[in-house]
Design an enzyme around this catalytic site. Structure first.
Site, PDB file in Angstrom:
ATOM      1  N   GLU A  77      -7.221  12.673 -61.494  1.00 28.15           N
ATOM      2  CA  GLU A  77      -8.948  12.075 -61.464  1.00 28.15           C
ATOM      3  C   GLU A  77      -9.035  11.049 -60.484  1.00 28.15           C
ATOM      4  OE1 GLU A  77      -9.477  11.516 -65.808  1.00 28.15           O
ATOM      5  OE2 GLU A  77      -9.326  13.736 -66.239  1.00 28.15           O
TER       6      GLU A  77
ATOM      7  N   ASN B 229      -4.775  16.354 -59.364  1.00 31.20           N
ATOM      8  CA  ASN B 229      -5.276  17.139 -60.478  1.00 31.20           C
ATOM      9  C   ASN B 229      -6.718  16.393 -60.704  1.00 31.20           C
ATOM     10  OD1 ASN B 229      -5.011  19.057 -62.615  1.00 31.20           O
ATOM     11  ND2 ASN B 229      -5.006  17.227 -64.304  1.00 31.20           N
TER      12      ASN B 229
ATOM     13  N   HIS C  33     -11.961  21.787 -67.741  1.00 28.52           N
ATOM     14  CA  HIS C  33     -12.656  21.692 -69.102  1.00 28.52           C
ATOM     15  C   HIS C  33     -14.205  22.032 -68.960  1.00 28.52           C
ATOM     16  CE1 HIS C  33      -9.296  19.487 -70.671  1.00 28.52           C
ATOM     17  NE2 HIS C  33      -9.312  18.718 -69.610  1.00 28.52           N
TER      18      HIS C  33
ATOM     19  N   GLU D  44      -5.965  22.762 -67.488  1.00 23.23           N
ATOM     20  CA  GLU D  44      -6.349  22.124 -68.810  1.00 23.23           C
ATOM     21  C   GLU D  44      -7.557  23.146 -69.255  1.00 23.23           C
ATOM     22  OE1 GLU D  44      -6.897  17.665 -68.570  1.00 23.23           O
ATOM     23  OE2 GLU D  44      -5.292  17.590 -67.118  1.00 23.23           O
TER      24      GLU D  44
ATOM     25  N   ASP E  28     -10.319  24.727 -71.511  1.00 22.95           N
ATOM     26  CA  ASP E  28     -10.906  25.155 -72.541  1.00 22.95           C
ATOM     27  C   ASP E  28     -12.333  24.969 -72.394  1.00 22.95           C
ATOM     28  OD1 ASP E  28     -11.494  22.301 -72.023  1.00 22.95           O
ATOM     29  OD2 ASP E  28     -10.437  21.468 -73.861  1.00 22.95           O
TER      30      ASP E  28
HETATM   31  C1  XIL Z   1      -6.531  13.821 -73.526  1.00 24.65           C
HETATM   32  C2  XIL Z   1      -5.686  14.010 -74.682  1.00 24.65           C
HETATM   33  O1  XIL Z   1      -6.091  15.432 -74.845  1.00 24.65           O
HETATM   34  C3  XIL Z   1      -6.192  13.258 -76.038  1.00 24.65           C
HETATM   35  O2  XIL Z   1      -5.270  13.606 -76.947  1.00 24.65           O
HETATM   36  C4  XIL Z   1      -6.108  11.752 -75.429  1.00 24.65           C
HETATM   37  O3  XIL Z   1      -6.678  10.950 -76.562  1.00 24.65           O
HETATM   38  C5  XIL Z   1      -6.965  11.671 -74.072  1.00 24.65           C
HETATM   39  O4  XIL Z   1      -6.620  12.346 -73.224  1.00 24.65           O
HETATM   40  N1  XIL Z   1      -8.125  15.194 -68.907  1.00 24.65           N
HETATM   41  C6  XIL Z   1      -6.696  15.009 -68.855  1.00 24.65           C
HETATM   42  C7  XIL Z   1      -5.928  14.848 -70.249  1.00 24.65           C
HETATM   43  O5  XIL Z   1      -6.327  14.942 -67.526  1.00 24.65           O
HETATM   44  O6  XIL Z   1      -4.912  13.933 -70.214  1.00 24.65           O
HETATM   45  C8  XIL Z   1      -6.743  14.589 -71.125  1.00 24.65           C
HETATM   46  O7  XIL Z   1      -5.696  14.545 -72.254  1.00 24.65           O
HETATM   47  C9  XIL Z   1      -8.137  15.110 -71.390  1.00 24.65           C
HETATM   48  C10 XIL Z   1      -8.755  15.214 -69.965  1.00 24.65           C
END
Ligand code: XIL
Length: 336
Positions: A153, A194, A230, A259, A261
């Site tokens: 990020e 990422n 996401h 990641e 979802d």
């Molecule tokens: C999130 C986790 O799922 C949570 O449990 C934590 O509280 C915060 O982080 N992008 C990412 C992940 O790269 O590391 C994040 O994970 C979600 C968004």
């Protein structure tokens, strides 16, 4: 992956005593996701949940890669300077070894979940501490982690660099340095940048593309781009997803969906679950249409344990399995 079908058979025997409650006889008659593709199929995992029998069974059956949800983040590993807590990470590594999963390491350089002591360091010390952190963590899991999210990020939505402590104190070069240090510590791990909101073609994904192109030109050891994915029903499916994967692939880089979802405003209903299924299927199909897309990982697999409701109030049900471990329409859309 397909080449592991013998193992999959053994695992199936291992979980055959377990049945998803009301999953329908249908569920165990389909091959698991990891056996219908040549890509790695992964999920974020919180090792503490492995004690739940149905959680562990579905994870073991469906996936061949695991990403620690929080356990390899700096804030977890070294909340207090010099005191490492490897317990959660080691638990996941043990599970992966036992079940022959590969591991996606997550994540080395990130402004979030960063111990506060790191924020307070002066520039020259920050640089040596960052180098030490990367070297220590990557070396410890050398040969065990297939791919690392080295930098997470780093960009704003408009494509400018995010104003993190690393950017402020170390300048643009911290990204190249991080990749070089990671490569030294484990030459066999694939190294990724990422980010989220880089699924489609937009200023942020274009900035990522330009950075990666320039890093490659300079000989910086970067192997891939991680696309978090996401998604949210509220924002629609990202436009230009397939074109975007194509341009990254043309840089001869690996691509991973890291990641995935698809969250929705609660409560869920049939129409929302149908749209969610379409989004998941297009994410999956687009990855399979791109030759260099090597991994499809979801951020958790069950609505029982998902980060979404905590972070996006009123939203949820973002995963492939419901809270009772029943496969949802999105699962069937992919595995049909
Ligand atoms: C999130 C986790 O799922 C949570 O449990 C934590 O509280 C915060 O982080 N992008 C990412 C992940 O790269 O590391 C994040 O994970 C979600 C968004």
């Amino acid at each position: 992956m397909l080449r592991r079908t013998a193992l999959a058979g053994a695992l199936l025997i291992g979980v055959s005593i377990w049945q998803a409650p009301s999953a329908g006889a249908e569920y165990l008659t389909r091959p698991p996701l990891k056996d219908i593709t040549h890509r790695y199929v992964g999920s974020a995992v919180t090792p503490a949940h492995l004690a739940e029998r149905d959680y562990r069974a579905v994870l073991t059956r469906e996936f061949d890669s695991v990403t620690p949800e929080n356990e390899m983040k700096w804030g977890t590993l070294e909340a207090t300077r010099g005191q490492y807590d490897w317990s959660g990470a080691d638990e996941l590594v043990r599970y992966a070894k036992q079940t022959r999963k590969t591991i996606r390491g997550h994540t080395l350089v990130w402004h979030s979940q960063l111990p506060s002591w790191v924020n307070d360091l002066p520039a020259d010390e920050l640089r040596s501490v960052l180098r030490q952190h990367i070297t220590t963590v990557v070396s410890r899991f050398r040969g065990k982690v297939r791919a690392w999210d080295v930098v997470n990020e780093a960009f704003n939505e408009d494509g400018t660099r995010r104003d993190t402590v690393f950017q402020q104190k170390l300048g643009d070069g911290y990204i190249a340095d991080a990749f070089r240090w990671a490569r030294q510590a484990d030459p066999s791990a694939k190294l990724y940048i990422n980010d989220y909101n880089i699924e489609g073609v937009n200023p942020k994904s274009t900035a990522t593309y330009e950075l990666v192109r320039s890093l490659r030109q300079q000989g910086v050891p970067i192997d891939g781009v991680g696309i978090q994915a996401h998604l949210s029903l509220e924002y629609g499916f990202p436009s230009g997803y397939r074109d975007n994967l194509k341009r990254f692939g043309a840089l001869r880089l690996d691509i991973a969906i890291t990641e995935a979802d698809v969250r929705m405003p609660l409560p869920a209903d049939t129409a929302k679950l149908t749209t969610q299924a379409q989004y998941f299927k297009e994410l999956w199909d687009g990855c399979h249409a791109a030759r260099r897309c090597v991994e499809f990982t979801t951020w958790g697999f069950t609505d029982r344990h998902s980060w979404v409701p905590d972070v996006f109030p009123g939203e949820g049900d973002a995963c492939l399995f419901d809270a009772n471990m029943r496969p949802k329409p999105a699962y069937w859309a992919i595995n049909s």
